[in-house]
Design an enzyme around this catalytic site. Structure first.
Site, mmCIF file in Angstrom:
data_model
loop_
_atom_site.group_PDB
_atom_site.id
_atom_site.type_symbol
_atom_site.label_atom_id
_atom_site.label_comp_id
_atom_site.label_asym_id
_atom_site.label_seq_id
_atom_site.Cartn_x
_atom_site.Cartn_y
_atom_site.Cartn_z
ATOM 1 N N HIS A 241 20.559 -6.919 5.457
ATOM 2 C CA HIS A 241 21.151 -7.420 4.212
ATOM 3 C C HIS A 241 21.247 -8.954 4.258
ATOM 4 O O HIS A 241 20.989 -9.631 3.265
ATOM 5 C CB HIS A 241 22.568 -6.859 4.021
ATOM 6 C CG HIS A 241 22.635 -5.376 3.820
ATOM 7 N ND1 HIS A 241 23.534 -4.567 4.483
ATOM 8 C CD2 HIS A 241 21.933 -4.554 3.005
ATOM 9 C CE1 HIS A 241 23.387 -3.316 4.091
ATOM 10 N NE2 HIS A 241 22.410 -3.277 3.200
ATOM 11 N N LYS B 275 30.284 7.797 -4.017
ATOM 12 C CA LYS B 275 29.948 7.325 -2.664
ATOM 13 C C LYS B 275 31.205 6.739 -2.062
ATOM 14 O O LYS B 275 31.662 5.674 -2.473
ATOM 15 C CB LYS B 275 28.880 6.226 -2.759
ATOM 16 C CG LYS B 275 27.462 6.706 -2.655
ATOM 17 C CD LYS B 275 26.534 5.530 -2.412
ATOM 18 C CE LYS B 275 25.094 5.982 -2.234
ATOM 19 N NZ LYS B 275 24.192 4.861 -1.993
ATOM 20 N N ARG C 157 12.389 -1.462 2.986
ATOM 21 C CA ARG C 157 12.092 -1.245 4.416
ATOM 22 C C ARG C 157 10.872 -0.323 4.534
ATOM 23 O O ARG C 157 9.797 -0.661 4.091
ATOM 24 C CB ARG C 157 13.313 -0.651 5.129
ATOM 25 C CG ARG C 157 14.516 -1.569 5.157
ATOM 26 C CD ARG C 157 15.761 -0.825 5.513
ATOM 27 N NE ARG C 157 15.974 0.260 4.542
ATOM 28 C CZ ARG C 157 17.032 1.033 4.497
ATOM 29 N NH1 ARG C 157 17.985 0.894 5.385
ATOM 30 N NH2 ARG C 157 17.161 1.979 3.589
ATOM 31 N N SER D 148 22.797 0.760 7.234
ATOM 32 C CA SER D 148 24.248 0.800 7.460
ATOM 33 C C SER D 148 24.629 2.152 8.073
ATOM 34 O O SER D 148 25.523 2.216 8.927
ATOM 35 C CB SER D 148 24.989 0.626 6.139
ATOM 36 O OG SER D 148 24.730 -0.633 5.600
HETATM 37 O O1 PNS Z 1 22.609 0.166 -1.167
HETATM 38 P P1 PNS Z 1 22.535 1.397 -1.991
HETATM 39 O O2 PNS Z 1 23.715 2.276 -1.756
HETATM 40 O O3 PNS Z 1 21.222 2.096 -1.839
HETATM 41 O O4 PNS Z 1 22.629 0.891 -3.537
HETATM 42 C C1 PNS Z 1 22.334 1.752 -4.597
HETATM 43 C C2 PNS Z 1 22.627 1.085 -5.948
HETATM 44 C C3 PNS Z 1 24.002 0.431 -5.953
HETATM 45 C C4 PNS Z 1 21.592 0.034 -6.240
HETATM 46 C C5 PNS Z 1 22.522 2.202 -7.026
HETATM 47 O O5 PNS Z 1 23.232 3.330 -6.606
HETATM 48 C C6 PNS Z 1 23.077 1.773 -8.372
HETATM 49 O O6 PNS Z 1 22.553 0.895 -9.024
HETATM 50 N N1 PNS Z 1 24.174 2.430 -8.790
HETATM 51 C C7 PNS Z 1 24.851 2.143 -10.046
HETATM 52 C C8 PNS Z 1 24.594 3.251 -11.062
HETATM 53 C C9 PNS Z 1 23.354 2.974 -11.888
HETATM 54 O O7 PNS Z 1 23.170 1.924 -12.479
HETATM 55 N N2 PNS Z 1 22.437 3.964 -11.940
HETATM 56 C C10 PNS Z 1 21.237 3.857 -12.744
HETATM 57 C C11 PNS Z 1 20.023 3.474 -11.953
HETATM 58 S S1 PNS Z 1 19.434 4.917 -11.157
#
Ligand code: PNS
Length: 162
Positions: A17, A41, A92, A130
């Site tokens: 990150h 989550k 990744r 993580s």
């Molecule tokens: O680091 P992560 O946990 O993979 O991040 C995931 C993230 C935060 C990018 C994704 O879960 C997200 O954007 N969540 C907010 C809900 C949203 O906007 N969903 C629509 C797109 S699928």
């Protein structure tokens, strides 16, 4: 002014990150780190802890053109709220690609004006996550070099109590 949002759980913030943040801060004028607050989550580290880890790591790198916020609901709504035009994500292994492809398609449908920029992980960070940090540290394994040095001790001690 080019503003981007780097969203994620950051539970905890890893050197992968950190690498993406440094590169994003070189590319954009301002980068918002957006901590996901969705109840689906449940993070291990509190919001304050996660913010503290990011601030400590960024201060050590002398990078200042960033802000940290948290968001609930849709990412694109947060991006619009802060007036940003871009989303930043790290990529990744190939396994990330399918997931990222899917989120990107949905975000583009919801907000065609917002684009996502991807930074490829450095080879040494390809398999870092993580979740792996949490798993290793909770069994007492070393997480040296996986999280920013300045946060290593705190993260290791907190996870040993898990
Ligand atoms: O680091 P992560 O946990 O993979 O991040 C995931 C993230 C935060 C990018 C994704 O879960 C997200 O954007 N969540 C907010 C809900 C949203 O906007 N969903 C629509 C797109 S699928």
């Amino acid at each position: 002014m080019r503003t981007a949002v780097y969203p994620g759980s950051f539970d905890p913030f890893t050197i992968g990150h950190l690498d993406v943040m440094k590169r994003a801060c070189e590319t954009f004028d301002l980068v918002y780190v957006a901590l996901l607050n969705n109840s689906a989550k449940r993070p291990f580290f509190s919001k304050d802890e996660r913010v503290g880890f990011i601030d400590a790591a960024m201060a050590k790198e002398n990078v200042t053109n960033y802000k940290i916020s948290s968001f609930d609901g849709l990412l694109v709504d947060f991006v619009k709220q802060v007036g940003a035009g871009f989303i930043v994500r790290g990529l990744r292994a190939v396994t990330d690609f399918e997931y990222e492809f899917q989120i990107n398609a949905m975000n583009r449908k919801l907000a065609p004006d917002i684009d996502t920029v991807y930074f490829m992980a450095e080879p040494e960070n390809l398999f870092l996550s993580s979740s792996i940090v949490k798993e290793v540290a909770s069994y007492g394994g070393s997480i040296r070099g996986l999280v920013p040095d300045i946060n290593e001790k705190t993260i290791a001690e907190r996870l040993l109590q898990r």
